[in-house]
Design an enzyme around this catalytic site. Structure first.
Site: not given
Length: 219
Positions: A130, A175
């Site tokens: 993104r 993550r």
């Protein structure tokens, strides 16, 4: 059909949310997301909700026994008579063992664990694709939605793009690593118990669901 009590697993970006909705719609079971039940327990000021709030207000992690208590409160309710699907719990082996005890005490044992597996590198590309136009805030994605003219915003014609820190590949990879460390022992735990069903999540949404549905239909 026997009561359907599920645990839904998968790394961030694997498409759990989409599949969860389809399972709930089809099988008429209650979707229990840990985030939702935490918020609800704190809002309703249940015993465990107040305990959780005390830790959260201090910026501390909520201990396993409080999380387990909130899950037990939720699984004790009558609306899950037809079944439930836990999403976001258990997150470690201590919680998995606690869930065994809780579900056994309540006579609501887990009868399947659906693990949606996608190659972590594919997930990093999905989640770090993104980027945003700095001028007008229009959002694009390197895999799914590029500007019609490279380097030029479709909306305002601007040429200045940026990525949020959360979307940067190194943040996403970190993550992913944290989640994999948590997930791997759980996958082994449920595999040993014969409850694990690993689904190939790198297919069309409908094909992923077809695979899940064929497993659930047999339970």
């Amino acid at each position: 059909m026997a009561t359907l009590n599920l645990v839904l697993m998968g790394l961030p970006g694997a498409g759990k949310g989409t599949q969860a909705q389809m399972i709930v719609d089809d099988f008429d079971i209650i979707h229990i997301s840990t985030g939702d039940i935490f918020r609800s327990a704190m809002k309703n000021e249940t015993e465990m909700g107040l305990k959780a709030k005390a830790f959260i207000d201090k910026g501390e992690l909520v201990p396993d026994e409080v999380t387990d208590g909130i899950v037990k409160e939720r699984l004790s309710k009558d609306d899950i008579a037809k079944g439930y699907m836990l999403d976001g719990y258990p997150r470690n082996l201590e919680q998995a063992n606690a869930l065994e005890t809780i579900s056994s005490e309540l006579n609501r044992d887990v009868n399947a664990v659906i693990n949606i597996h996608v190659d972590p590198e594919i997930l990093v590309k999905r989640l770090s694709g993104r980027f945003i136009c700095r001028t007008c805030g229009a959002t694009y994605h390197k895999l799914y939605h590029m500007p019609k003219v490279e380097g030029t915003c479709d909306v305002c014609g601007g040429h200045d793009f940026y990525q949020r820190d959360d979307d940067k590949p190194e943040t996403v990879r970190n993550r992913m690593d944290v989640n994999m460390k948590m997930n791997t022992p759980l996958v082994d735990f449920y595999e040993e118990k014969g409850l694990l069903h690993t689904i190939n999540g790198d297919q069309d949404i409908e094909d992923v669901y077809k695979e899940i549905k064929s497993i659930l239909d047999k339970l």
